[in-house]
Every structure is written in C-alpha cells, then in structure tokens.
Design a protein around this motif. Structure first.
Motif, PDB file in Angstrom:
ATOM      1  N   LEU A 247      39.494  37.970  35.937  1.00  0.00           N
ATOM      2  CA  LEU A 247      39.758  36.702  36.614  1.00  0.00           C
ATOM      3  C   LEU A 247      41.023  36.043  36.082  1.00  0.00           C
ATOM      4  O   LEU A 247      41.356  36.174  34.912  1.00  0.00           O
ATOM      5  N   ASP A 248      41.706  35.315  36.972  1.00  0.00           N
ATOM      6  CA  ASP A 248      42.863  34.562  36.509  1.00  0.00           C
ATOM      7  C   ASP A 248      42.407  33.212  35.970  1.00  0.00           C
ATOM      8  O   ASP A 248      41.205  32.926  35.904  1.00  0.00           O
ATOM      9  N   SER A 249      43.344  32.375  35.560  1.00  0.00           N
ATOM     10  CA  SER A 249      42.988  31.117  34.901  1.00  0.00           C
ATOM     11  C   SER A 249      42.248  30.159  35.823  1.00  0.00           C
ATOM     12  O   SER A 249      41.567  29.247  35.352  1.00  0.00           O
ATOM     13  N   ALA A 250      42.349  30.372  37.138  1.00  0.00           N
ATOM     14  CA  ALA A 250      41.634  29.525  38.087  1.00  0.00           C
ATOM     15  C   ALA A 250      40.275  30.104  38.469  1.00  0.00           C
ATOM     16  O   ALA A 250      39.591  29.567  39.333  1.00  0.00           O
ATOM     17  N   GLY A 251      39.891  31.215  37.835  1.00  0.00           N
ATOM     18  CA  GLY A 251      38.605  31.833  38.147  1.00  0.00           C
ATOM     19  C   GLY A 251      38.630  32.710  39.380  1.00  0.00           C
ATOM     20  O   GLY A 251      37.582  33.039  39.925  1.00  0.00           O
ATOM     21  N   ARG A 252      39.802  33.119  39.830  1.00  0.00           N
ATOM     22  CA  ARG A 252      39.917  33.939  41.036  1.00  0.00           C
ATOM     23  C   ARG A 252      39.998  35.425  40.688  1.00  0.00           C
ATOM     24  O   ARG A 252      40.648  35.810  39.721  1.00  0.00           O
ATOM     25  N   LEU A 253      39.347  36.235  41.524  1.00  0.00           N
ATOM     26  CA  LEU A 253      39.444  37.688  41.401  1.00  0.00           C
ATOM     27  C   LEU A 253      40.468  38.168  42.411  1.00  0.00           C
ATOM     28  O   LEU A 253      40.230  38.137  43.620  1.00  0.00           O
ATOM     29  N   THR A 254      41.611  38.606  41.928  1.00  0.00           N
ATOM     30  CA  THR A 254      42.644  39.157  42.800  1.00  0.00           C
ATOM     31  C   THR A 254      42.645  40.676  42.672  1.00  0.00           C
ATOM     32  O   THR A 254      42.054  41.234  41.746  1.00  0.00           O
ATOM     33  N   ALA A 255      43.331  41.340  43.599  1.00  0.00           N
ATOM     34  CA  ALA A 255      43.420  42.800  43.518  1.00  0.00           C
ATOM     35  C   ALA A 255      44.136  43.220  42.244  1.00  0.00           C
ATOM     36  O   ALA A 255      43.796  44.236  41.633  1.00  0.00           O
ATOM     37  N   ALA A 256      45.112  42.422  41.807  1.00  0.00           N
ATOM     38  CA  ALA A 256      45.828  42.741  40.574  1.00  0.00           C
ATOM     39  C   ALA A 256      44.905  42.662  39.364  1.00  0.00           C
ATOM     40  O   ALA A 256      44.856  43.566  38.531  1.00  0.00           O
TER      41      ALA A 256
ATOM     42  N   PRO B 284      41.805  55.062  37.022  1.00  0.00           N
ATOM     43  CA  PRO B 284      41.924  54.237  38.238  1.00  0.00           C
ATOM     44  C   PRO B 284      43.390  53.921  38.545  1.00  0.00           C
ATOM     45  O   PRO B 284      44.178  53.640  37.633  1.00  0.00           O
ATOM     46  N   LEU B 285      43.751  53.965  39.805  1.00  0.00           N
ATOM     47  CA  LEU B 285      45.122  53.691  40.236  1.00  0.00           C
ATOM     48  C   LEU B 285      45.114  52.605  41.307  1.00  0.00           C
ATOM     49  O   LEU B 285      44.077  52.302  41.903  1.00  0.00           O
ATOM     50  N   CYS B 286      46.277  52.033  41.557  1.00  0.00           N
ATOM     51  CA  CYS B 286      46.390  51.059  42.634  1.00  0.00           C
ATOM     52  C   CYS B 286      47.708  51.269  43.376  1.00  0.00           C
ATOM     53  O   CYS B 286      48.694  51.734  42.806  1.00  0.00           O
TER      54      CYS B 286
ATOM     55  N   THR C 244      54.209  47.111  39.590  1.00  0.00           N
ATOM     56  CA  THR C 244      55.585  46.727  39.289  1.00  0.00           C
ATOM     57  C   THR C 244      55.706  45.241  39.605  1.00  0.00           C
ATOM     58  O   THR C 244      54.783  44.655  40.186  1.00  0.00           O
ATOM     59  N   PRO C 245      56.801  44.580  39.244  1.00  0.00           N
ATOM     60  CA  PRO C 245      56.941  43.166  39.621  1.00  0.00           C
ATOM     61  C   PRO C 245      56.756  42.926  41.117  1.00  0.00           C
ATOM     62  O   PRO C 245      56.136  41.944  41.522  1.00  0.00           O
TER      63      PRO C 245
ATOM     64  N   VAL D 196      52.370  41.359  45.557  1.00  0.00           N
ATOM     65  CA  VAL D 196      51.488  41.687  46.685  1.00  0.00           C
ATOM     66  C   VAL D 196      50.022  41.663  46.250  1.00  0.00           C
ATOM     67  O   VAL D 196      49.169  41.036  46.902  1.00  0.00           O
ATOM     68  N   LEU D 197      49.721  42.328  45.145  1.00  0.00           N
ATOM     69  CA  LEU D 197      48.344  42.437  44.683  1.00  0.00           C
ATOM     70  C   LEU D 197      47.748  41.080  44.306  1.00  0.00           C
ATOM     71  O   LEU D 197      46.556  40.843  44.496  1.00  0.00           O
ATOM     72  N   SER D 198      48.565  40.188  43.796  1.00  0.00           N
ATOM     73  CA  SER D 198      48.065  38.867  43.394  1.00  0.00           C
ATOM     74  C   SER D 198      47.750  37.987  44.595  1.00  0.00           C
ATOM     75  O   SER D 198      47.033  36.988  44.466  1.00  0.00           O
ATOM     76  N   GLN D 199      48.285  38.329  45.758  1.00  0.00           N
ATOM     77  CA  GLN D 199      47.988  37.565  46.966  1.00  0.00           C
ATOM     78  C   GLN D 199      46.641  37.939  47.571  1.00  0.00           C
ATOM     79  O   GLN D 199      46.095  37.192  48.380  1.00  0.00           O
ATOM     80  N   HIS D 200      46.113  39.084  47.176  1.00  0.00           N
ATOM     81  CA  HIS D 200      44.816  39.529  47.688  1.00  0.00           C
ATOM     82  C   HIS D 200      43.707  38.903  46.844  1.00  0.00           C
ATOM     83  O   HIS D 200      43.272  39.470  45.844  1.00  0.00           O
TER      84      HIS D 200
END
Length: 489
Positions: free
Chosen positions: A199-208, A234-236, A241-242, A247-251
């Motif tokens: 989870l990120d600092s806001a408690g969200r689960l992103t693809a990243a 596991p791969l994505c 990359t930056p 892209v992954l953080s938007q999911h």
C-alpha cells in the motif's frame, strides 16, 4: 446505477489430457472474487469460469458475450489461471479440453482473448491482467512451454497492465502447507489490505505497489516451502522503469482507510533498502584470543591495522558464529540443509536461514584503535510476525538494541523535520542539528528514541526483547496516522 468496476476469474484446474492439473486453482479463484467483492467490485459484475466452463468453445463463447454486461465498465481486473505455451512467438492459453496432438486448434491465443476483452469493454480506462501461467509440457513439434515476454510487453500499453506470477518458462508453484498457489496467496493478502508493504501512504493498492510486494514475498515463501533450486519470479508489464511506474501507479485496484492499512507501511521493501535489527559493542583489542604479548596495539586506524584485527580475531569470530548457529538451530528447529554458515577471513560471518539472516562483524574502532567493535545484525526477515515469536526473543533478546530502516535513496532530513513539526501529534519533540543532517524524535508514551539521517531511521532501545523495538515503531506510526486522520476529519 451501472458499476464502474468489473472482475473476471478463469481457473483451468484440470486438463483432460494436455498436462498436469493446477491444484487449488478453482478455490483460489473463488476466494479472490470474494475478496474483490469487499473492495468495490460488485458481484453483479464479476464472473467465475471454471470446470466445464473452461473448455475452448465455452471460454470463447463466454468472452464474446461479455459485452452485454461490460459495455459501460471503466475498470476491470482479470485473473487467469492456466498452463501456456508458445509457437511462432504467440502465447496460447490451454483450455480444459486442449488436445496433446492438436494444441493450437483446441486452445485460445492470448492475443484473441485480449481482442475479445477489448471489444466487450470499449469504455474501459484501465484493465489489469493477473496472469498465473505455468508452462504446458508440449512436444517440440508444437512449440515450447511458457509464454512470450515480447508479446505481453507489446500488449501492455496505455490502459493495459499485466502482472505475471512467474517468468516465461517458470512454474507458478503451490504450497501444501498454505493449500493455495503461492502467488495467489499473496495476491489475496494484498487485496485484503493485510500486506502493508503493497500500500502507498494513502492506503491505496496500485498495480505498482502490488507488483513490488509480489516480487518480494513470493520468492521468500517459495524458499520456505520448497527446495532451494526452485525459482519463481513475478514480472510486470510495463516494467518498473520511471515511465512504467507512472502507468502502474495510475492503476488503483483497491483503497483502504488508515485504520485498515497497517501502520507499518514504512516497512515496505519497495521503499527501503534494508530493515535490520542491530547491536554494536566495544571491546579491547588486547582481549582477542589471537593477540600475543609481543604484538603492538595500533596507533592509527589504517588498512594494516584493520587486517591485523581480522587476523587475530578470526577465532573469536568463528566461535561467535558457531555458538549462534547452535542457538538458532535449537530454538527454531531448522534442519541442517535449511541453514548456511560462512565465516570470512575479512572479519565477517553470516548465517542464512529460511526466515532471516544473521551477520556478525568484527571491526577496528576508527576513533580508538585500541578497541574493536562487535556489530551484530539480523535482517532479511520473512515477516514482521517473526519478531514476535518466542524463538526470536530467546536467540536475539539479549543481543539486539536497535531497529534500523535503511533507505534506497537519501532522505531530505530538513523537509522531513518540517513535515513532522507541522503534522506530528501532541507530545512529539523533534530535535535537529543546525545543518539539518540529523534529527531525533521522541513521542509521549513511547519509550526509546528515534534518530533520522539521510540514509536511515534508527530506533534505539535496550537489549532484552526485540519485540519492544518493533512495537515502539508501530505505536509511533499509529499515533502519527491517528493524528493525521483526526486533522483531516
């Protein structure tokens, strides 16, 4: 009101003749959809296809008819569990009735599945593919087991993100003790909000965040439950990359309130270089067993003096390592083949276990060459819960006196202090040096002290129980998060 989220789970557990079964595929898929129902994916817009619904004709039919319910859906999560193979650069998804002698005509090309999903959800802004693929044993005349990394990389552009359970030709392993697929087990943990590292600092689960957690957790669990020669990576796609990170953080796949998100979010291996327990004890150089009366104590801390300490202290280092090896083996009950001990001639020794790594270093005291420093560290922890085990306390309770979080990238201490002084809960005291290179934080009701530098956060305590160091940290973050929540409300 039309739901904006939808989910699909396909579990091909049994193959009539094409290859070995995939244990717990069906039960894992069912459990995953139940978890999604608690994360904003309504049951009216979820589908589970398994058993007789996973023949080639049935899957093709189901995919063609998805458009009747997915026309206005904006976010889709697809879990597909099956065996795969490649031929002429194309990835084929095995179906329950795939024939060994005619596989291509009785299976689904991944590109075709992708096309049918695109047609069914023309308004979807984000599609996350969770591909739990294992190689299909197939005669060389028809191709080779696995999937095509080039093909998946080509598909994962724009609104499509693909996470795979393993690399191209690797097996996605299951665990008898877990009664689940290992990757699928950790996948559910993340969607249930039980994997703070994801989870990120806001408690969200992103693809990243999800991929970082799976890439970290799956190999660790595999090492604990299987022989050492087995791998699962596991791969994505796109890769982290930056550009791919953006892209992954938007999911955003799920969101949890601060109360649901574990306050140990700072423990995330994606944000930290290392998390270690440590102690440093000074001793006289003359007390090393290899020191002789004819020897001269170094006057300067140079390379020659360092090598001198490594040479005369090697027996002491080996004795420390042997003693700790026996204590770990006795308390944790490891088998011989589960442990590895290495004593270097360069002043360090290491014990590796399935759950952690113990390191002891003997070094010259740079500020006082007549002394040596014994530094002991425990890192590479398999889980936070390990620290709470009685065995961990028995072995390391009297040894460790600090908990260290080392950053991957330097921390801006000045900015960090400014944030704490504006957001910290009542009772917090922040002391900082004039150059803003080091800060010390104390919190009312929390023992110990916390030192922050550009490279690490260190919690200092007393030898006795490593759990208290961990609890201090969790209590510290818990109060901070609770304060922030009340301020927002």
């Amino acid at each position: 009101m039309v739901s904006k989220r939808a989910a699909l789970a396909v579990a091909v557990e049994t193959f009539y003749e094409a290859g070995p079964a995939l244990p717990w595929a069906t039960s894992d898929a069912q459990a995953f959809l139940r978890t999604l129902s608690k994360c904003g994916y309504p049951s009216s817009h979820t589908r589970l296809w398994t058993a007789h619904h996973t023949t080639c004709a049935a899957l093709a039919s189901h995919l063609r008819r998805l458009g009747t319910s997915w026309e206005n859906v904006e976010e889709i999560v697809i879990l597909w569990i099956t065996r795969t193979w490649t031929s002429s650069g194309k990835t084929f998804l095995a179906c329950a009735d795939t024939l060994r002698d005619d596989p291509a005509a009785t299976a689904l090309p991944f590109a075709e599945v992708f096309r049918l999903v695109e047609q069914a959800a023309p308004n979807a802004r984000r599609l996350t593919w969770l591909c739990d693929f294992s190689p299909l044993p197939i005669p060389k005349a028809h191709g080779q087991g696995g999937w095509s990394e080039r093909e998946l990389a080509r598909i994962a552009t724009g609104k499509h993100v693909i996470l795979t359970a393993a690399a191209e030709e690797e097996e996605s392993w299951t665990s008898v003790s877990l009664q689940q697929g290992i990757w699928r087990h950790h996948l559910r943990e993340a969607f249930e909000g039980r994997a703070a590292e994801a989870l990120d600092s806001a408690g969200r689960l992103t693809a990243a965040g999800l991929h970082r957690y799976l890439a970290y957790a799956v190999p660790r669990t595999l090492r604990k439950t299987h022989e050492a020669d087995r791998q699962q990576t596991p791969l994505c796609f796109p890769p982290l990359t930056p550009e791919g990170e953006a892209v992954l953080s938007q999911h955003v796949l799920a969101a949890f309130t601060p109360g649901q998100a574990n306050p140990a979010e700072w423990l995330s291996p994606s944000r930290l270089q290392r998390v270690i327990f440590r102690s440093e004890i000074a001793g006289r150089l003359k007390d090393l067993s290899g020191f002789r009366k004819s020897y001269t104590v170094p006057e300067r801390a140079n390379e020659s003096a360092r090598k001198f300490v490594q040479r005369i202290g090697h027996s002491d280092l080996k004795a420390d390592l042997d003693q700790m090896y026996e204590r770990i083996r006795e308390q944790f009950g490891y088998k011989r083949k589960e442990m590895e001990a290495v004593c270097e001639t360069t002043g360090s020794g290491t014990i590796r276990t399935p759950d952690f790594e113990y390191t002891v270093l003997l070094e010259l005291d740079e500020s006082n060459p007549s002394q040596v420093i014994w530094r002991r560290e425990v890192g590479q922890l398999s889980s936070v819960e390990l620290v709470r085990q009685a065995a961990f306390r028995q072995v390391f309770g009297a040894v460790l006196d600090r908990l260290v979080f080392e950053f991957r990238e330097p921390l801006d201490v000045a900015a960090y202090v400014d944030r704490w002084e504006s957001e910290a809960p009542p009772g917090t005291k922040v002391r900082v040096n004039s150059e803003a290179t080091q800060a010390e934080i104390t919190l009312s009701g929390v023992a110990g002290r916390i030192c922050v530098t550009a490279t690490s956060v260190t919690i200092f305590g007393r030898p006795g129980d490593p759990t208290t160091l961990l609890e201090q940290f969790l209590a510290f973050l818990g109060k901070y998060l609770a304060s922030n929540k009340s301020q927002r409300e």
